[in-house]
Design a protein around this motif. Structure first.
Motif, PDB file in Angstrom:
ATOM      1  N   SER A   1       1.036  -1.200   0.123  1.00  0.00           N
ATOM      2  CA  SER A   1      -0.002   0.212  -0.183  1.00  0.00           C
ATOM      3  C   SER A   1       0.643   1.242  -0.259  1.00  0.00           C
ATOM      4  CB  SER A   1      -0.753   0.630   0.944  1.00  0.00           C
ATOM      5  OG  SER A   1      -0.287  -0.119   2.384  1.00  0.00           O
ATOM      6  N   GLY A   2       1.800   0.938   0.125  1.00  0.00           N
ATOM      7  CA  GLY A   2       3.336   2.565   0.232  1.00  0.00           C
ATOM      8  C   GLY A   2       3.068   3.131   1.256  1.00  0.00           C
ATOM      9  N   TRP A   3       2.903   2.366   2.652  1.00  0.00           N
ATOM     10  CA  TRP A   3       2.640   2.971   4.002  1.00  0.00           C
ATOM     11  C   TRP A   3       2.722   2.236   5.210  1.00  0.00           C
ATOM     12  CZ3 TRP A   3       1.200   8.384   4.016  1.00  0.00           C
ATOM     13  CH2 TRP A   3       0.746   9.099   2.646  1.00  0.00           C
TER      14      TRP A   3
ATOM     15  N   ASP B   1      -0.468  11.092   7.005  1.00  0.00           N
ATOM     16  CA  ASP B   1      -0.818  11.379   5.796  1.00  0.00           C
ATOM     17  C   ASP B   1      -2.026  12.908   6.357  1.00  0.00           C
ATOM     18  OD1 ASP B   1      -1.338  12.682   2.649  1.00  0.00           O
ATOM     19  OD2 ASP B   1      -2.301  10.761   2.642  1.00  0.00           O
ATOM     20  N   GLN B   2      -1.563  13.682   6.211  1.00  0.00           N
ATOM     21  CA  GLN B   2      -2.193  14.879   6.673  1.00  0.00           C
ATOM     22  C   GLN B   2      -2.745  15.350   5.608  1.00  0.00           C
ATOM     23  OE1 GLN B   2      -2.541  16.756   9.791  1.00  0.00           O
ATOM     24  NE2 GLN B   2      -1.137  15.102  10.534  1.00  0.00           N
ATOM     25  N   SER B   3      -2.877  14.942   4.491  1.00  0.00           N
ATOM     26  CA  SER B   3      -3.836  15.548   3.406  1.00  0.00           C
ATOM     27  C   SER B   3      -4.920  14.234   3.573  1.00  0.00           C
ATOM     28  CB  SER B   3      -2.413  15.180   1.958  1.00  0.00           C
ATOM     29  OG  SER B   3      -2.117  13.892   1.661  1.00  0.00           O
TER      30      SER B   3
ATOM     31  N   HIS C   1      -5.642   5.094   0.513  1.00  0.00           N
ATOM     32  CA  HIS C   1      -6.057   4.547   1.769  1.00  0.00           C
ATOM     33  C   HIS C   1      -6.603   3.080   1.725  1.00  0.00           C
ATOM     34  CE1 HIS C   1      -2.773   6.826   3.706  1.00  0.00           C
ATOM     35  NE2 HIS C   1      -3.531   8.169   2.882  1.00  0.00           N
ATOM     36  N   TRP C   2      -6.594   2.248   1.841  1.00  0.00           N
ATOM     37  CA  TRP C   2      -7.348   0.761   1.433  1.00  0.00           C
ATOM     38  C   TRP C   2      -8.387   0.788   2.038  1.00  0.00           C
ATOM     39  CZ3 TRP C   2      -2.803  -3.447  -0.488  1.00  0.00           C
ATOM     40  CH2 TRP C   2      -2.145  -3.052  -1.299  1.00  0.00           C
TER      41      TRP C   2
ATOM     42  N   PRO D   1      -8.603   9.223  11.708  1.00  0.00           N
ATOM     43  CA  PRO D   1      -8.539  11.011  12.264  1.00  0.00           C
ATOM     44  C   PRO D   1      -7.235  11.653  13.427  1.00  0.00           C
ATOM     45  CG  PRO D   1     -10.535   9.292  13.547  1.00  0.00           C
ATOM     46  CD  PRO D   1      -9.953   8.469  12.825  1.00  0.00           C
ATOM     47  N   GLY D   2      -6.910  12.705  12.749  1.00  0.00           N
ATOM     48  CA  GLY D   2      -5.878  13.160  13.665  1.00  0.00           C
ATOM     49  C   GLY D   2      -4.259  13.079  12.474  1.00  0.00           C
ATOM     50  N   LEU D   3      -4.040  12.657  13.305  1.00  0.00           N
ATOM     51  CA  LEU D   3      -2.492  11.846  12.083  1.00  0.00           C
ATOM     52  C   LEU D   3      -2.769  11.705  10.659  1.00  0.00           C
ATOM     53  CD1 LEU D   3      -0.369  11.623  14.987  1.00  0.00           C
ATOM     54  CD2 LEU D   3      -0.388  13.830  14.521  1.00  0.00           C
ATOM     55  N   GLY D   4      -3.890  10.690  11.004  1.00  0.00           N
ATOM     56  CA  GLY D   4      -4.383  10.555   9.374  1.00  0.00           C
ATOM     57  C   GLY D   4      -2.909   9.049   8.861  1.00  0.00           C
ATOM     58  N   HIS D   5      -2.791   8.018  10.087  1.00  0.00           N
ATOM     59  CA  HIS D   5      -2.322   6.910  10.380  1.00  0.00           C
ATOM     60  C   HIS D   5      -3.061   6.031   9.005  1.00  0.00           C
ATOM     61  CE1 HIS D   5      -0.114   7.374  14.271  1.00  0.00           C
ATOM     62  NE2 HIS D   5       0.305   7.941  13.545  1.00  0.00           N
ATOM     63  N   ASP D   6      -2.453   5.028   8.300  1.00  0.00           N
ATOM     64  CA  ASP D   6      -2.954   4.383   7.491  1.00  0.00           C
ATOM     65  C   ASP D   6      -3.489   2.830   8.247  1.00  0.00           C
ATOM     66  OD1 ASP D   6      -3.700   3.577   4.712  1.00  0.00           O
ATOM     67  OD2 ASP D   6      -2.333   1.580   5.323  1.00  0.00           O
ATOM     68  N   ILE D   7      -4.819   2.757   7.941  1.00  0.00           N
ATOM     69  CA  ILE D   7      -5.896   1.799   9.208  1.00  0.00           C
ATOM     70  C   ILE D   7      -4.893   0.312   8.769  1.00  0.00           C
ATOM     71  CG2 ILE D   7      -7.897   0.756   9.339  1.00  0.00           C
ATOM     72  CD1 ILE D   7      -9.138   3.547   9.852  1.00  0.00           C
ATOM     73  N   TYR D   8      -4.966   0.210   7.477  1.00  0.00           N
ATOM     74  CA  TYR D   8      -4.235  -0.810   7.268  1.00  0.00           C
ATOM     75  C   TYR D   8      -3.362  -1.548   7.356  1.00  0.00           C
ATOM     76  CZ  TYR D   8      -2.509  -4.479   3.024  1.00  0.00           C
ATOM     77  OH  TYR D   8      -2.436  -5.207   2.374  1.00  0.00           O
ATOM     78  N   ALA D   9      -2.132  -0.612   7.286  1.00  0.00           N
ATOM     79  CA  ALA D   9      -1.033  -0.922   7.789  1.00  0.00           C
ATOM     80  C   ALA D   9      -0.586  -0.852   9.372  1.00  0.00           C
ATOM     81  CB  ALA D   9      -0.430  -0.094   7.697  1.00  0.00           C
TER      82      ALA D   9
END
Length: 316
Positions: A60-62, A68-70, A91-92, A97-105
């Protein structure tokens, strides 16, 4: 004069089962149970996901701590942009919310933590519980009295409160290692009591009495006669204990005394997500679903394994 050679008869299925080892027979019976195979399939899926977490997350690249604030909207309290928690090609399974951590990873790496803690604690519990249970059951007398009273004392503690207290005080120790030790400390007496009872029953069997009469040492009797006959009980216990340990790790982390951020953990994700269950339900649903499925898998497989290996309920 001719000699008639009797025709070779193919062994019947019943004869083949009788000749097969108990473990092969157990595996054959398990394969005939769809529920057992479903549970095993879920277990294999999550174990592979945990082992291959770096590879799968890399697709996924994360990473689990990348932000990922964007992908979040600062004007909406950091909620993910888009529908379903920000699920997109980037982001699969969406972002936190907040910091934008990738949930999949984070789910993949959270599986590593949950399974590592559960498997390690189960092994430690089994080693300590089986050792003390066999010693108490086989030698009896003062040995049995001392170990049994120690088990009673350990089982009398309100384990959750003491786990939280120990985890809160010992803050400088590696949290994963500390979780394994603390959870094992209050759980080993349960398998020790079961093993003690079965050892008492086994040590009066004829083959054990014969070995003792022939001068075989106690250590050899325990290793060659007692432990092999306890193997099915031990394996069933481990399989049924792992889901409880997974739930305990998630619960302690949810309460803030387990794995600490930024280390990914399902319990930590659930703790962070329950405040967003209305505005971002996917953040709450996904880690809960993973926790539910892995516990379900071990429970289904453990119940089936118990029925196959110990159909009489362990009354030996």
């Amino acid at each position: 004069m001719t000699t008639t050679v009797p025709a070779l008869q193919e062994p019947t299925e019943r004869q083949e089962q009788a000749a097969a080892s108990p473990w092969r027979s157990a595996w054959r019976n398990l394969r005939r149970r769809p529920i057992a195979m479903l549970g095993l399939g879920i277990i294999v899926l999550f174990v592979l996901a945990a082992l291959l977490a770096p590879v799968l997350a890399g697709l996924s690249g994360w990473g689990p701590t990348d932000t990922d604030q964007s992908a979040v909207d600062p004007y909406l309290a950091g909620l993910p942009r888009g529908s379903l928690g920000g699920i997109s090609g980037a982001h699969w399974l969406g972002v936190e919310p907040g910091l934008g951590h990738d949930i999949y990873a984070r789910l993949l790496y959270g599986a590593q933590i949950s399974l590592l803690v559960a498997f390690s604690a189960a092994v430690l519990i089994t080693v300590v519980g089986v050792t003390l249970g066999v010693l108490a059951g086989y030698f009896g007398g003062k040995t049995d009295m001392l170990i049994s009273r120690f088990m009673d004392i350990m089982m009398s503690f309100p384990s959750l409160i003491f786990m939280m207290a120990l985890l809160s005080v010992a803050k400088d120790i590696n949290r994963v290692l500390l979780l394994i030790i603390v959870m094992s400390l209050f759980t080993w007496p349960y398998i020790a009591r079961v093993i003690r009872g079965q050892t008492i029953s086994l040590k009066h069997r004829e083959y054990v009495e014969a070995a003792r009469a022939s001068g075989t040492t106690s250590a050899r009797i325990v290793l060659t006669e007692i432990l092999p006959n306890l193997s099915s009980t031990i394996i069933v216990y481990i399989t049924l204990a792992i889901p409880s340990l997974i739930g305990a790790e998630a619960g302690l982390t949810f309460l803030g005394v387990g794995v600490q951020p930024p280390t990914p953990s399902w319990g930590q994700m659930i703790s962070d997500s329950y405040t967003y269950y209305k505005s971002d339900p996917m953040f709450f649903v996904l880690p809960c679903t993973c926790l539910f499925l892995v516990v379900l898998g071990f429970t289904l497989f453990g119940d089936a394994l118990r029925d196959v290996l110990d159909p009489k309920g362990g009354n030996g």
